[in-house]
Structures are given as structure tokens and as C-alpha cells.
Design a protein around this motif. Structure first.
Motif, PDB file in Angstrom:
ATOM      1  N   LYS A 199      17.286  -8.169  18.836  1.00 35.90           N
ATOM      2  CA  LYS A 199      16.962  -6.871  18.782  1.00 35.90           C
ATOM      3  C   LYS A 199      15.016  -6.927  19.118  1.00 35.90           C
ATOM      4  O   LYS A 199      14.513  -5.953  19.179  1.00 35.90           O
ATOM      5  N   GLY A 200      14.708  -8.254  18.690  1.00 37.19           N
ATOM      6  CA  GLY A 200      13.022  -8.624  19.006  1.00 37.19           C
ATOM      7  C   GLY A 200      12.437  -8.092  17.609  1.00 37.19           C
ATOM      8  O   GLY A 200      13.195  -7.976  16.532  1.00 37.19           O
ATOM      9  N   THR A 201      11.305  -7.634  17.976  1.00 34.46           N
ATOM     10  CA  THR A 201      10.417  -7.284  16.737  1.00 34.46           C
ATOM     11  C   THR A 201      10.497  -5.735  16.539  1.00 34.46           C
ATOM     12  O   THR A 201      10.159  -4.925  17.509  1.00 34.46           O
ATOM     13  N   LEU A 202      11.024  -5.252  15.168  1.00 35.90           N
ATOM     14  CA  LEU A 202      11.048  -3.858  14.592  1.00 35.90           C
ATOM     15  C   LEU A 202       9.832  -3.868  13.693  1.00 35.90           C
ATOM     16  O   LEU A 202       9.675  -4.530  12.912  1.00 35.90           O
ATOM     17  N   THR A 203       9.758  -2.623  13.820  1.00 31.66           N
ATOM     18  CA  THR A 203       8.668  -2.002  12.523  1.00 31.66           C
ATOM     19  C   THR A 203       9.173  -0.982  11.899  1.00 31.66           C
ATOM     20  O   THR A 203       9.736   0.079  12.402  1.00 31.66           O
ATOM     21  N   VAL A 204       9.253  -1.134  10.499  1.00 29.84           N
ATOM     22  CA  VAL A 204       9.801  -0.263   9.504  1.00 29.84           C
ATOM     23  C   VAL A 204       8.521   0.525   8.980  1.00 29.84           C
ATOM     24  O   VAL A 204       7.580  -0.041   8.271  1.00 29.84           O
ATOM     25  N   TYR A 205       8.683   2.088   9.144  1.00 28.98           N
ATOM     26  CA  TYR A 205       7.718   2.616   8.328  1.00 28.98           C
ATOM     27  C   TYR A 205       8.571   3.429   7.215  1.00 28.98           C
ATOM     28  O   TYR A 205       9.464   4.184   7.380  1.00 28.98           O
ATOM     29  N   ALA A 206       8.144   3.287   6.105  1.00 28.29           N
ATOM     30  CA  ALA A 206       8.710   4.000   4.765  1.00 28.29           C
ATOM     31  C   ALA A 206       7.405   4.477   4.264  1.00 28.29           C
ATOM     32  O   ALA A 206       6.316   4.049   4.011  1.00 28.29           O
ATOM     33  N   GLY A 207       7.853   5.951   3.511  1.00 31.95           N
ATOM     34  CA  GLY A 207       6.927   6.533   2.688  1.00 31.95           C
ATOM     35  C   GLY A 207       7.289   6.780   1.214  1.00 31.95           C
ATOM     36  O   GLY A 207       8.628   6.957   1.042  1.00 31.95           O
ATOM     37  N   ALA A 208       6.112   6.869   0.580  1.00 35.01           N
ATOM     38  CA  ALA A 208       6.157   7.300  -0.671  1.00 35.01           C
ATOM     39  C   ALA A 208       5.371   8.694  -1.031  1.00 35.01           C
ATOM     40  O   ALA A 208       4.372   9.075  -0.580  1.00 35.01           O
ATOM     41  N   SER A 209       6.012   9.492  -1.769  1.00 37.32           N
ATOM     42  CA  SER A 209       5.404  10.763  -1.776  1.00 37.32           C
ATOM     43  C   SER A 209       4.278  10.919  -2.859  1.00 37.32           C
ATOM     44  O   SER A 209       4.178   9.933  -3.871  1.00 37.32           O
ATOM     45  N   LEU A 210       3.060  11.657  -2.362  1.00 38.15           N
ATOM     46  CA  LEU A 210       1.991  11.626  -3.200  1.00 38.15           C
ATOM     47  C   LEU A 210       1.995  13.072  -4.008  1.00 38.15           C
ATOM     48  O   LEU A 210       0.961  13.216  -4.796  1.00 38.15           O
ATOM     49  N   ASP A 211       3.281  13.377  -4.091  1.00 33.51           N
ATOM     50  CA  ASP A 211       3.214  14.565  -5.048  1.00 33.51           C
ATOM     51  C   ASP A 211       3.104  14.257  -6.533  1.00 33.51           C
ATOM     52  O   ASP A 211       2.276  15.012  -7.309  1.00 33.51           O
ATOM     53  N   PRO A 212       3.308  13.218  -7.208  1.00 27.46           N
ATOM     54  CA  PRO A 212       3.333  12.871  -8.433  1.00 27.46           C
ATOM     55  C   PRO A 212       1.818  12.523  -8.598  1.00 27.46           C
ATOM     56  O   PRO A 212       0.987  12.910  -9.608  1.00 27.46           O
ATOM     57  N   GLU A 213       0.909  11.982  -7.475  1.00 30.77           N
ATOM     58  CA  GLU A 213      -0.459  11.772  -7.542  1.00 30.77           C
ATOM     59  C   GLU A 213      -1.107  12.908  -7.660  1.00 30.77           C
ATOM     60  O   GLU A 213      -2.119  13.342  -8.694  1.00 30.77           O
ATOM     61  N   GLN A 214      -0.816  14.107  -6.901  1.00 31.07           N
ATOM     62  CA  GLN A 214      -1.505  15.299  -6.839  1.00 31.07           C
ATOM     63  C   GLN A 214      -1.192  16.099  -8.205  1.00 31.07           C
ATOM     64  O   GLN A 214      -1.963  16.690  -8.635  1.00 31.07           O
ATOM     65  N   SER A 215       0.137  16.022  -8.684  1.00 27.80           N
ATOM     66  CA  SER A 215       0.227  16.652  -9.923  1.00 27.80           C
ATOM     67  C   SER A 215      -0.363  16.057 -11.072  1.00 27.80           C
ATOM     68  O   SER A 215      -0.897  16.677 -11.937  1.00 27.80           O
ATOM     69  N   ALA A 216      -0.454  14.672 -11.109  1.00 25.59           N
ATOM     70  CA  ALA A 216      -1.146  14.038 -12.089  1.00 25.59           C
ATOM     71  C   ALA A 216      -2.585  14.279 -12.215  1.00 25.59           C
ATOM     72  O   ALA A 216      -3.452  14.664 -13.197  1.00 25.59           O
ATOM     73  N   VAL A 217      -3.233  14.361 -10.957  1.00 21.94           N
ATOM     74  CA  VAL A 217      -4.662  14.717 -10.793  1.00 21.94           C
ATOM     75  C   VAL A 217      -4.734  16.202 -11.146  1.00 21.94           C
ATOM     76  O   VAL A 217      -5.801  16.697 -12.071  1.00 21.94           O
ATOM     77  N   ASP A 241      17.429   9.584   1.438  1.00 19.18           N
ATOM     78  CA  ASP A 241      17.452  10.867   2.070  1.00 19.18           C
ATOM     79  C   ASP A 241      16.239  11.608   1.391  1.00 19.18           C
ATOM     80  O   ASP A 241      15.902  12.576   2.197  1.00 19.18           O
ATOM     81  N   ASP A 242      15.537  11.070   0.294  1.00 18.50           N
ATOM     82  CA  ASP A 242      14.359  11.877  -0.002  1.00 18.50           C
ATOM     83  C   ASP A 242      13.121  11.577   0.492  1.00 18.50           C
ATOM     84  O   ASP A 242      12.171  11.964   0.271  1.00 18.50           O
ATOM     85  N   GLU A 243      13.064  10.284   0.892  1.00 17.42           N
ATOM     86  CA  GLU A 243      11.861   9.672   1.325  1.00 17.42           C
ATOM     87  C   GLU A 243      11.940   9.296   2.715  1.00 17.42           C
ATOM     88  O   GLU A 243      13.004   8.943   3.495  1.00 17.42           O
ATOM     89  N   PRO A 244      11.005   9.400   3.661  1.00 13.94           N
ATOM     90  CA  PRO A 244      10.845   9.327   5.149  1.00 13.94           C
ATOM     91  C   PRO A 244      11.010   7.905   5.557  1.00 13.94           C
ATOM     92  O   PRO A 244      10.100   7.332   5.181  1.00 13.94           O
ATOM     93  N   VAL A 245      11.833   7.467   6.292  1.00 15.32           N
ATOM     94  CA  VAL A 245      11.633   6.167   6.729  1.00 15.32           C
ATOM     95  C   VAL A 245      11.943   6.205   8.410  1.00 15.32           C
ATOM     96  O   VAL A 245      12.893   7.021   8.802  1.00 15.32           O
ATOM     97  N   GLN A 246      11.289   5.418   9.046  1.00 14.37           N
ATOM     98  CA  GLN A 246      11.639   5.247  10.408  1.00 14.37           C
ATOM     99  C   GLN A 246      11.543   3.696  10.915  1.00 14.37           C
ATOM    100  O   GLN A 246      10.837   2.965  10.498  1.00 14.37           O
TER     101      GLN A 246
END
Length: 498
Positions: free
Chosen positions: A192-210, A71-76
Motif C-alpha cells: 500500500k505504500g506510505t499512508l498518513t493517519v490523521y486522528a483528532g481529539a476534541s478541544l471541547d473539554p479544554e474550552q469547557s475547563a477554561v 465514531d465520535d472522533e474524526p479519523v482520516q
């Protein structure tokens, strides 16, 4: 400001601080770029891992509604027609995946495939499969990734593609927006054929660390530069303290005109210690030169006083009693004054560094010329050529011949020869008493006469040999004395050949 940076210590401190600042800025930029790159790569790895987990569930037959989506990371999940068939709950906005829909769309047939629920967009008929193939081609064109299209057409049922596409984007979940690193993974699902899964990982830790690293650098770098400047200032102050001691002592020597004083030599083995030793050597040479000049003036005054006093006495007597005038004595004193003045003038020119001419001189002929008419002098001379001042070399030969004739019992032998290919040698030997070994260097000092019992009028002022050695040195040669075979003194003049 100009006076401040006129200091070596200030310039050294400024230079060290600038160099360290440039190095810190370069190193900090490299660290930030490396940190950012590593964290972005880590986010991409996390996104790929999440995408493959969802793809694994799909290849195992899990229906869209049964997928465990964070629920906290975007998935399509997108089917072959480009329709969104599954997505993270409460997904409100997304960009960077190529699919902007956030709510799953119903399939064209109105029923899902295996494990699908109505309205979720699953496809199970051949038409949908064909549409999926068309969608694949369309997706390849829009995404511009031929490799992914080739991999899609080669996938077997249940197979997950090895390739992954990484993109940057953003998403809003339950009112919270953030930047994400998206990974796209394809999977071939039966019915169902060929499906494409999009999953995201937040860049907030990267920005916070930088941001944290950047803040630390902005705070720490000035402090570090201050420490570098302070340490450099103290170190250079300590290193230059002996130089200040040398300067202060030199100023005191200049003010007091006491050349016997010496600058302090630090107990080190660096350039400052060598500078102090060289300065002391220069002071010693200067003291010797000044002392020599003082002795020269004193001795010259003493030597001039006697003939001048004698000449004045004779003139005063002649003025009162003309019949008592010693004309020969007056002429002799006048000649002696003339010779002494000429010697003093020549020494002054030599001390001033008068340049030696480059005339070519046949030394054997010059020796025969200067020895002509002198009683008891024999000459054996080879033809050798040297370069120099003819007048000064004539003076050297005259002084040597006069000195030898003055101390010889009966004869003086003069020899001119060549010594190899580099030197011409003139030897002047007499059969007198010779020069004691302990006095063989002393006789070349100015105004030195060894025979104190001899009447002053019988000899010179003690300048002849000093002049001869100085002239020899100016011509790149030497003048020494040793015992002659006949028992007297042998003076050897060595000059470079022309």
C-alpha cells in the motif's frame, strides 16, 4: 471623595486592593494560559495515541474496511497520492488536516491492495508505488515539513514513523461540529505504500475547563477583593486608633493650654508608640521652656521692681526735699537698671537663637585685656585662637572675673591654655569659700544667688553665670565649676579652637 481619600486608612485600603487586584489578574491570566496549554497538550497526546493505534492496525495488515474507527472522533487515512482511503463514518466536514474529503475515494487501478476492497483506494502495483513517491514529494512541498518527508523515505515496511505533526482544526460528525487537535502519523504498509493517519481529539473539554475557570475567577476575584478591602480597612483602623488618640489628646492640650498633660502611649513597640513617646518628650521640653520663660518674666519683674522702687523713692524725696537727694544712690540704681536691662536683652537674643559670628579671636590677648585694671587678678595666658562673637566672649570673661572677684579673699588667678588640637581652656580660680558640690549646677540657673545673707546691692541679679554658660554653649563650648587648689571655686571655660 477628596475628603474620603484624604484618610490614611482609605488610601491604604485602596492601595492594598489595587495591588491584590493586579496580582490576581496576573495570576489568573497565567493560570488560564497554563491550563489551556496543558489541556491542548493533553488533547494532542490523545490524538497521537488514536493515530498510532490506527497506524498499528494498518501495519499489521488490517484492511481499510476492518479498521476500528471511533465514531465520535474524526479519523482520516490518506495514501501516498493524497487520496482519502478510509475515514470515520458520518464524517461530514473537516479542516486542519490538509485533506478536506470526507468520503473514501476509489484507487486508480480500481482494486485494492492487501486487505483492500474495491473502491477503497488500496494500491498494489509498481506504478502506484511510484505515484506514491511522487505524492510524498508533493505532500512535503504543500505541508512544508522536510523532516516528515525524510522520515517517510526512510521507513521500512510495517514501520510507524516516530515523528508526529500536530495541527488545530474542526470537524462535523453526524451534525455535531467541534474544534479538534489533529495528530498526523505516517506508516509504511506493504503493497500500500506510505499512508498518513490523521486522528483528532476534541478541544471541547479544554474550552469547557477554561470557561469554568474563567467564570470562577470572574465571580471569585471580586469577592476576594472585597474581603481584602474589608480586612485592610479593619486592620488599618485598629493600627491607626492610637494615632487618633494622640491627635485627640493634642487637640485637647491645645484647647486647654495645659502642657502638663501627656498623650497616651500604646502598649506596643512600633512606630506609633515611638511617635507617642517622642510627642510626650516634646511636650515635656515645651512645658519646661514655658515654665522657664514664666519664671524668667517673674524674676525679671522682681529684680526690676527693687531698683525702680528705690530710684522712684529717691526722686520723690528729692522733689519734696532737694537737700536730702542721694545722688550717688540714684546713679547706682540707674546703673544697676542699665546692667539688668542689658542682661535681659542678651538673654532674649540668646533664647531667640541669635547667630554667632565667625570672627577669629586671640583668646589670650582678650583675657589680658579684660583683666587689666582689676585688683588682685593675675593672668598667665598662651596664644590660642577661637572663632565667635567678640562682644559675647567679652561678656563671658567679664562675668567670670566679676564673680570671682566678688567671692575671692585676696586674689584671682586666670589661666589660658591649649588642650590638645581641638580645645582652648580658660580657668578662673579664686581663693574664696568655693561652691558646694550640690550647688555646682544650680548656680548656672537664672536669678539664682546662693548667698541669701548678702545684701542685694552687693551682688548682681543672678544672671551673670547663666549668661556665661548660654554664650559658651552657643559657641560650641562648655562652662563648669569645681574646687580650686586654693580652696575656692575654679570656673573652666572650654571652647573649640579656630
Amino acid at each position: 471623595m477628596r475628603r474620603l481619600f484624604g484618610s490614611v486608612r482609605a488610601r491604604a485600603t485602596l492601595a492594598a486592593t489595587v495591588v491584590v487586584a493586579v496580582a490576581l489578574v496576573a495570576a489568573g491570566a497565567a493560570v488560564l494560559l497554563s491550563l489551556r496549554s496543558n489541556l491542548i497538550d493533553e488533547a494532542g497526546t490523545q490524538a497521537e495515541r488514536a493515530a498510532r493505534n490506527v497506524a498499528a492496525d494498518l501495519s499489521g495488515g488490517t484492511p481499510y474496511t476492518g479498521l476500528e474507527l471511533d465514531d465520535d472522533e474524526p479519523v482520516q487515512v490518506v495514501d501516498g497520492d493524497g487520496r482519502l482511503v478510509a475515514a470515520t463514518e458520518h464524517l461530514e466536514r473537516i479542516s486542519g488536516t490538509g485533506v478536506t474529503e470526507v468520503q473514501p475515494q476509489p484507487s486508480a487501478g480500481g482494486t485494492g491492495g492487501a486487505g483492500a476492497t474495491p473502491g477503497t483506494g488500496g494500491t498494489g502495483d509498481s506504478k502506484d508505488s511510484g505515484d506514491s513517491g511522487d505524492a510524498e514529494d508533493s505532500d512535503d512541498d504543500t505541508q512544508g515539513d522536510d523532516a516528515a518527508g525524510d522520515d517517510r523515505s526512510a521507513l521500512e515496511p510495517g514501520e510507524i514513523a516516530d515523528d508526529v505533526r500536530l495541527t488545530a482544526g474542526s470537524a462535523t460528525i453526524d451534525g455535531k461540529s467541534a474544534d479538534y487537535r489533529f495528530a498526523a502519523v505516517e506508516v509504511e504498509v506493504p503493497d500500500k505504500g506510505t499512508l498518513t493517519v490523521y486522528a483528532g481529539a476534541s478541544l471541547d473539554p479544554e474550552q469547557s475547563a477554561v470557561d469554568t475557570a474563567q467564570t470562577v475567577m470572574l465571580v471569585g476575584f471580586p469577592l476576594l477583593l472585597g474581603v481584602v478591602a474589608a480586612v485592610t480597612w479593619l486592620v488599618t483602623r485598629r493600627a491607626l486608633r492610637p494615632v487618633e488618640g494622640i491627635r485627640a489628646e493634642m487637640a485637647a492640650i491645645t484647647a486647654s493650654e495645659d502642657l502638663a498633660r501627656r498623650v497616651p502611649v500604646p502598649d506596643t513597640h512600633d512606630e506609633v508608640a515611638r511617635l507617642a513617646r517622642t510627642t510626650n518628650e516634646t511636650l515635656a521640653a515645651l512645658e519646661t521652656s514655658v515654665e522657664r520663660q514664666r519664671r524668667f518674666v517673674a524674676d525679671a519683674s522682681h529684680e526690676l521692681r527693687s531698683p525702680i522702687a528705690s530710684l522712684r523713692t529717691q526722686l520723690e524725696v528729692a522733689a519734696a526735699h532737694p537737700e536730702l537727694l542721694d545722688l550717688d544712690g540714684a546713679v547706682e540704681d540707674t546703673v544697676r537698671l542699665q546692667h539688668l536691662a542689658a542682661d535681659l536683652l542678651l538673654l532674649a537674643r540668646l533664647d531667640a537663637g541669635e547667630r554667632v559670628t565667625d570672627a577669629r579671636i586671640e583668646l589670650g590677648a582678650l583675657v589680658r585685656e579684660r583683666a587689666a585694671g582689676r585688683a588682685g587678678v593675675t593672668v598667665r595666658a598662651d596664644a590660642v585662637e577661637v572663632t565667635g562673637s567678640r562682644g559675647q566672649l567679652e561678656r563671658v570673661l567679664d562675668n567670670l572675673l566679676d564673680n570671682a572677684r566678688r567671692h575671692a579673699r585676696s586674689e584671682v588667678a586666670v589661666t589660658v591654655r591649649r588642650d590638645g588640637d581641638r580645645r582652648a581652656v580658660v580657668e578662673v580660680a579664686d581663693d574664696g569659700d568655693g561652691v558646694p558640690p550640690e550647688d555646682r549646677e544650680r548656680i548656672f540657673e537664672r536669678f539664682v544667688r546662693l548667698d541669701e545673707a548678702r545684701a542685694r546691692d552687693d551682688g548682681g541679679a543672678g544672671l551673670g553665670l547663666a549668661i556665661a554658660r548660654d554664650v559658651a554653649a552657643r559657641h560650641g563650648g562648655t562652662l563648669t565649676v569645681r574646687a580650686a587648689s586654693a580652696g575656692g571655686a575654679l570656673f573652666e571655660l572650654r571652647l573649640p579652637l579656630a
